[in-house]
Design a protein around this motif. Sequence first.
Motif, mmCIF file in Angstrom:
data_model
loop_
_atom_site.group_PDB
_atom_site.id
_atom_site.type_symbol
_atom_site.label_atom_id
_atom_site.label_comp_id
_atom_site.label_asym_id
_atom_site.label_seq_id
_atom_site.Cartn_x
_atom_site.Cartn_y
_atom_site.Cartn_z
ATOM 1 N N PRO A 98 0.830 -1.205 0.000
ATOM 2 C CA PRO A 98 0.000 0.000 0.000
ATOM 3 C C PRO A 98 0.862 1.252 0.000
ATOM 4 C CG PRO A 98 0.027 -1.004 2.171
ATOM 5 C CD PRO A 98 0.719 -1.960 1.259
ATOM 6 N N GLU A 105 -11.521 -1.573 -3.026
ATOM 7 C CA GLU A 105 -10.292 -1.196 -2.339
ATOM 8 C C GLU A 105 -10.421 -1.271 -0.821
ATOM 9 O OE1 GLU A 105 -7.292 -0.299 -3.432
ATOM 10 O OE2 GLU A 105 -7.748 -0.572 -5.561
ATOM 11 N N CYS A 144 -8.903 -4.339 0.899
ATOM 12 C CA CYS A 144 -7.485 -4.644 0.720
ATOM 13 C C CYS A 144 -6.781 -4.811 2.064
ATOM 14 C CB CYS A 144 -6.790 -3.544 -0.080
ATOM 15 S SG CYS A 144 -7.144 -3.581 -1.844
ATOM 16 N N ARG A 164 -1.434 -5.654 -1.003
ATOM 17 C CA ARG A 164 -2.357 -5.502 -2.111
ATOM 18 C C ARG A 164 -1.886 -6.359 -3.283
ATOM 19 N NH1 ARG A 164 -3.247 -2.473 -6.690
ATOM 20 N NH2 ARG A 164 -5.346 -1.618 -6.947
ATOM 21 N N TYR A 171 -5.088 -1.759 4.633
ATOM 22 C CA TYR A 171 -4.449 -0.926 3.616
ATOM 23 C C TYR A 171 -4.341 0.548 4.012
ATOM 24 C CZ TYR A 171 -8.971 1.075 2.293
ATOM 25 O OH TYR A 171 -10.155 1.751 2.300
ATOM 26 N N SER A 205 2.565 2.559 4.834
ATOM 27 C CA SER A 205 3.284 1.457 4.194
ATOM 28 C C SER A 205 4.630 1.178 4.843
ATOM 29 C CB SER A 205 3.486 1.764 2.710
ATOM 30 O OG SER A 205 4.232 2.952 2.552
#
Length: 328
Positions: free
Chosen positions: A13, A179, A182, A186, A270, A274
């Motif tokens: 993500p 989405e 997720c 992903r 998600y 990240s």
Amino acid sequence: MNEDTKVNISWLPQDRIDASSPENISTADSSLIPELIVNPWDIVLCTSGTLISCENAIVVLIIFHNPSLRAPMFLLIGSLALADLLAGIGLIVNFIFAYLLQSEVAKLVTVGLIAASFCASVCSLLAITVDRYLSLYYALTYNSERTTTFTYVMLIFLWGVSTCVGLLPIMGWNCLKDESTCSIIRPLTKNNTAALSVSFLLMFALMLQLYIQICKIVMRHAHQIALQHHFLATSHYVTTRKGVSTLAIILGTFAACWMPFTLYSLIADYTYPSIYTYATLLPATYNSVINPVIYAFRNQEIQKALWLICCGCIPPSVSQRARSPSDV
């Protein structure tokens, strides 16, 4: 430059940028910033994948080109090396596809390869643990045809399961249409990632139980030998302690590499930054770096084969060295 043209780095993500911010708009419109910016974390993962591929390719070639390395133990080590080799290739391919071939199909194939290979790696570690337990519990009948057949059945089963896991994204089990479903990986969905994480925890619990039983068997055998040969009691105590310590290192290394990512994937989705995904996934890749050292390069037969390939001879220290108890 419009936000839609930004590169979606790999299958992890990406932190979202507020396009309404004046600073971001001016940054996007700047022609001084290159259109393609490489994420340093992706470079680290690609480097890790390269190291994984090189190490495990050596193990696979050694086992494949030596007919003497066909015992159940070497078949399982070869399975582990092959799985880690595919994982390393998957990390490299992910880097290439993320920056050169940006398509949803490429992401599905890449994440499927990585998920399948890491699943096969963990399952191979469990199979090696089962094999070590059986080799001690059924020491007298271990080297029978039945053991070889059981090993092939385990290999077929674990690679079948891993292949099915790898096909899930391409078969429609993904979050491309929604989405909000997720996960941190992903296009795997949150439910799929949670199921894989729970399965991993169950396998880890089984490995822990098997290693506890292995320690009990090793200590019991050493105690019986020491009772029969009192003058060797100290020596057997030392070797038993080394064997138990090695098992603890193996299990501890496995847990340290995989637990952060497994636990994080259960609680995150998600929307999480990240950087946390990268920081927990990277140690998991290190397990594939360490596996050849623990399970292959420490083995005396593989060492002999490696020396023959490299220099055409076997040093006396290697050929005369007895099999170490730490290889249990």
